[in-house]
Design a protein around this motif. Structure first.
Motif, PDB file in Angstrom:
ATOM      1  N   SER A   1       0.849  -1.194   0.000  1.00 38.21           N
ATOM      2  CA  SER A   1       0.000   0.000   0.000  1.00 38.21           C
ATOM      3  C   SER A   1       0.888   1.249   0.000  1.00 38.21           C
ATOM      4  CB  SER A   1      -0.956  -0.005   1.200  1.00 38.21           C
ATOM      5  OG  SER A   1      -0.260  -0.080   2.434  1.00 38.21           O
ATOM      6  N   ARG A   2       0.325   2.349  -0.508  1.00 44.73           N
ATOM      7  CA  ARG A   2       1.079   3.602  -0.624  1.00 44.73           C
ATOM      8  C   ARG A   2       0.619   4.597   0.431  1.00 44.73           C
ATOM      9  NH1 ARG A   2       3.391   5.506  -5.290  1.00 44.73           N
ATOM     10  NH2 ARG A   2       1.971   7.301  -5.328  1.00 44.73           N
ATOM     11  N   TRP A   3       1.593   5.269   1.031  1.00 42.35           N
ATOM     12  CA  TRP A   3       1.326   6.220   2.109  1.00 42.35           C
ATOM     13  C   TRP A   3       2.216   7.443   1.954  1.00 42.35           C
ATOM     14  CZ3 TRP A   3      -1.812   4.833   6.512  1.00 42.35           C
ATOM     15  CH2 TRP A   3      -2.343   3.535   6.439  1.00 42.35           C
ATOM     16  N   LEU A   4       1.690   8.603   2.330  1.00 45.17           N
ATOM     17  CA  LEU A   4       2.515   9.797   2.479  1.00 45.17           C
ATOM     18  C   LEU A   4       3.222   9.679   3.823  1.00 45.17           C
ATOM     19  CD1 LEU A   4       3.414  12.718   1.766  1.00 45.17           C
ATOM     20  CD2 LEU A   4       1.325  13.503   2.913  1.00 45.17           C
ATOM     21  N   ARG A   5       4.552   9.840   3.831  1.00 47.25           N
ATOM     22  CA  ARG A   5       5.333   9.768   5.072  1.00 47.25           C
ATOM     23  C   ARG A   5       5.898  11.146   5.373  1.00 47.25           C
ATOM     24  NH1 ARG A   5      10.831   9.306   6.165  1.00 47.25           N
ATOM     25  NH2 ARG A   5      11.358   8.234   8.095  1.00 47.25           N
TER      26      ARG A   5
ATOM     27  N   GLU B   1       7.158   9.721  12.913  1.00 50.67           N
ATOM     28  CA  GLU B   1       6.836   9.457  11.515  1.00 50.67           C
ATOM     29  C   GLU B   1       5.325   9.359  11.408  1.00 50.67           C
ATOM     30  OE1 GLU B   1       8.969   5.892  10.439  1.00 50.67           O
ATOM     31  OE2 GLU B   1      10.894   6.780  10.998  1.00 50.67           O
ATOM     32  N   ILE B   2       4.751  10.166  10.521  1.00 50.61           N
ATOM     33  CA  ILE B   2       3.303  10.171  10.307  1.00 50.61           C
ATOM     34  C   ILE B   2       3.048   9.604   8.917  1.00 50.61           C
ATOM     35  CG2 ILE B   2       1.229  11.604  10.112  1.00 50.61           C
ATOM     36  CD1 ILE B   2       2.715  13.628  11.962  1.00 50.61           C
ATOM     37  N   TYR B   3       2.189   8.598   8.852  1.00 49.79           N
ATOM     38  CA  TYR B   3       1.845   7.951   7.586  1.00 49.79           C
ATOM     39  C   TYR B   3       0.371   8.207   7.298  1.00 49.79           C
ATOM     40  CZ  TYR B   3       6.264   5.505   8.218  1.00 49.79           C
ATOM     41  OH  TYR B   3       7.593   5.211   8.392  1.00 49.79           O
ATOM     42  N   ILE B   4       0.095   8.759   6.109  1.00 52.58           N
ATOM     43  CA  ILE B   4      -1.278   9.056   5.700  1.00 52.58           C
ATOM     44  C   ILE B   4      -1.601   8.194   4.484  1.00 52.58           C
ATOM     45  CG2 ILE B   4      -2.854  10.858   4.898  1.00 52.58           C
ATOM     46  CD1 ILE B   4      -0.770  12.826   6.309  1.00 52.58           C
ATOM     47  N   ALA B   5      -2.692   7.428   4.571  1.00 51.97           N
ATOM     48  CA  ALA B   5      -3.062   6.483   3.511  1.00 51.97           C
ATOM     49  C   ALA B   5      -3.312   7.206   2.186  1.00 51.97           C
ATOM     50  CB  ALA B   5      -4.301   5.689   3.924  1.00 51.97           C
ATOM     51  N   GLU B   6      -3.032   6.493   1.104  1.00 58.37           N
ATOM     52  CA  GLU B   6      -3.059   7.087  -0.243  1.00 58.37           C
ATOM     53  C   GLU B   6      -4.317   7.895  -0.576  1.00 58.37           C
ATOM     54  OE1 GLU B   6      -1.413   5.943  -4.571  1.00 58.37           O
ATOM     55  OE2 GLU B   6      -2.601   4.380  -3.620  1.00 58.37           O
ATOM     56  N   PRO B   7      -5.514   7.418  -0.247  1.00 57.21           N
ATOM     57  CA  PRO B   7      -6.689   8.211  -0.657  1.00 57.21           C
ATOM     58  C   PRO B   7      -6.724   9.619  -0.046  1.00 57.21           C
ATOM     59  CG  PRO B   7      -7.339   6.007   0.017  1.00 57.21           C
ATOM     60  CD  PRO B   7      -5.891   6.161   0.392  1.00 57.21           C
ATOM     61  N   TYR B   8      -5.919   9.859   0.984  1.00 55.72           N
ATOM     62  CA  TYR B   8      -6.002  11.116   1.745  1.00 55.72           C
ATOM     63  C   TYR B   8      -4.736  11.965   1.625  1.00 55.72           C
ATOM     64  CZ  TYR B   8      -9.566   8.041   3.527  1.00 55.72           C
ATOM     65  OH  TYR B   8     -10.609   7.163   3.608  1.00 55.72           O
TER      66      TYR B   8
ATOM     67  N   ILE C   1      -2.907  16.407  12.325  1.00 54.31           N
ATOM     68  CA  ILE C   1      -3.126  15.965  10.948  1.00 54.31           C
ATOM     69  C   ILE C   1      -4.349  15.061  10.853  1.00 54.31           C
ATOM     70  CG2 ILE C   1      -2.137  14.662   9.021  1.00 54.31           C
ATOM     71  CD1 ILE C   1       0.597  15.802   9.835  1.00 54.31           C
ATOM     72  N   TYR C   2      -4.537  14.159  11.817  1.00 54.12           N
ATOM     73  CA  TYR C   2      -5.708  13.267  11.765  1.00 54.12           C
ATOM     74  C   TYR C   2      -7.007  14.067  11.791  1.00 54.12           C
ATOM     75  CZ  TYR C   2      -5.705  13.756  16.878  1.00 54.12           C
ATOM     76  OH  TYR C   2      -5.709  14.260  18.151  1.00 54.12           O
ATOM     77  N   GLN C   3      -7.008  15.152  12.553  1.00 52.21           N
ATOM     78  CA  GLN C   3      -8.197  16.012  12.652  1.00 52.21           C
ATOM     79  C   GLN C   3      -8.419  16.745  11.331  1.00 52.21           C
ATOM     80  OE1 GLN C   3      -7.786  18.795  15.874  1.00 52.21           O
ATOM     81  NE2 GLN C   3      -9.932  19.348  15.880  1.00 52.21           N
TER      82      GLN C   3
ATOM     83  N   GLN D   1     -11.225  17.575   6.157  1.00 49.71           N
ATOM     84  CA  GLN D   1     -11.089  17.812   4.716  1.00 49.71           C
ATOM     85  C   GLN D   1     -11.836  16.763   3.894  1.00 49.71           C
ATOM     86  OE1 GLN D   1      -7.138  18.877   3.379  1.00 49.71           O
ATOM     87  NE2 GLN D   1      -7.459  17.951   1.373  1.00 49.71           N
ATOM     88  N   PHE D   2     -11.848  15.515   4.367  1.00 52.35           N
ATOM     89  CA  PHE D   2     -12.456  14.442   3.588  1.00 52.35           C
ATOM     90  C   PHE D   2     -13.849  14.056   4.093  1.00 52.35           C
ATOM     91  CE2 PHE D   2      -8.024  14.223   2.481  1.00 52.35           C
ATOM     92  CZ  PHE D   2      -8.064  14.001   1.111  1.00 52.35           C
ATOM     93  N   GLY D   3     -14.331  14.760   5.111  1.00 51.32           N
ATOM     94  CA  GLY D   3     -15.714  14.630   5.528  1.00 51.32           C
ATOM     95  C   GLY D   3     -16.078  13.318   6.204  1.00 51.32           C
TER      96      GLY D   3
END
Length: 143
Positions: A23-27, A45-52, A66-68, A73-75
Motif C-alpha cells: 500500500s502507498r502512504w505519504l510519510r 513518523e506520520i503515515y497518511i493512507a493514499e486516498p487522503y 493531521i488526523y483532525q 477535509q475528507f468529511g
C-alpha cells in the motif's frame, strides 16, 4: 531535519504499522521538541493512507493535528484510535538526531486512526529515548 515523500510499504514496515504490504502512504517525519527542552523528545513518523494524501496541500497553515485536519477535509469522523507502546532498542539511524546512544532503551509509540467507514487512514510512529517519555496513569476509586 524534516523528511517527506510517498512510499510503498515493504513487509517489515507494513507489519510495524499494521497496514497492507504494497500500500502507498505519504510519510512525514522529523524531530519533536517539548517547548521547554532543547533535547528532542521523539522522532515521529506520520503515515497518511493514499486516498487522503491531498491533505498535504493544506498542512502548512494549520495548527490542528493531521488526523483532525484529514477527517475534516475528507468529511468523515474518527471512529477509533489505538495506542500501543513497546520497549525497543534505540534504532542506530535515529540515535544521533535524538542525542542518545544507539541500542539504549527506547519506547516506540504507535497510534492508528480509523474512520467511521472502518478505513485505517493514519498511523504514527514515535521513537522516544526511554528517559524522555514519562507515562503517568492515575486511577481513583469512586466513593
Amino acid at each position: 531535519k524534516k523528511q517527506e515523500g510517498v512510499i510503498t510499504l515493504r513487509e517489515n514496515l507494513a507489519r510495524t504499522l499494521g497496514a497492507d504490504t504494497g500500500s502507498r502512504w505519504l510519510r512525514l517525519a522529523g524531530l519533536r521538541h517539548a517547548q521547554s527542552d532543547e533535547l528532542p523528545v521523539a522522532w515521529t513518523e506520520i503515515y497518511i493512507a493514499e486516498p487522503y494524501i491531498a491533505v498535504r496541500e493544506s498542512l502548512g497553515e494549520v495548527s490542528k493535528a493531521i488526523y483532525q485536519k484529514t477527517s475534516e477535509q475528507f468529511g468523515f469522523s474518527i471512529a477509533k484510535v489505538e495506542r500501543q507502546i513497546v520497549a525497543v532498542p534505540m534504532p542506530t539511524d535515529l540515535s544521533a538526531a535524538l542525542s542518545c546512544e544507539s541500542g539504549t532503551p527506547a519506547l516506540m509509540e504507535r497510534r492508528r486512526y480509523w474512520s467511521n467507514e472502518s478505513v485505517l487512514f493514519e498511523v504514527t510512529l514515535s521513537f522516544h529515548p526511554g528517559d524522555r517519555f514519562p507515562q503517568t496513569i492515575l486511577l481513583e476509586r469512586e466513593t
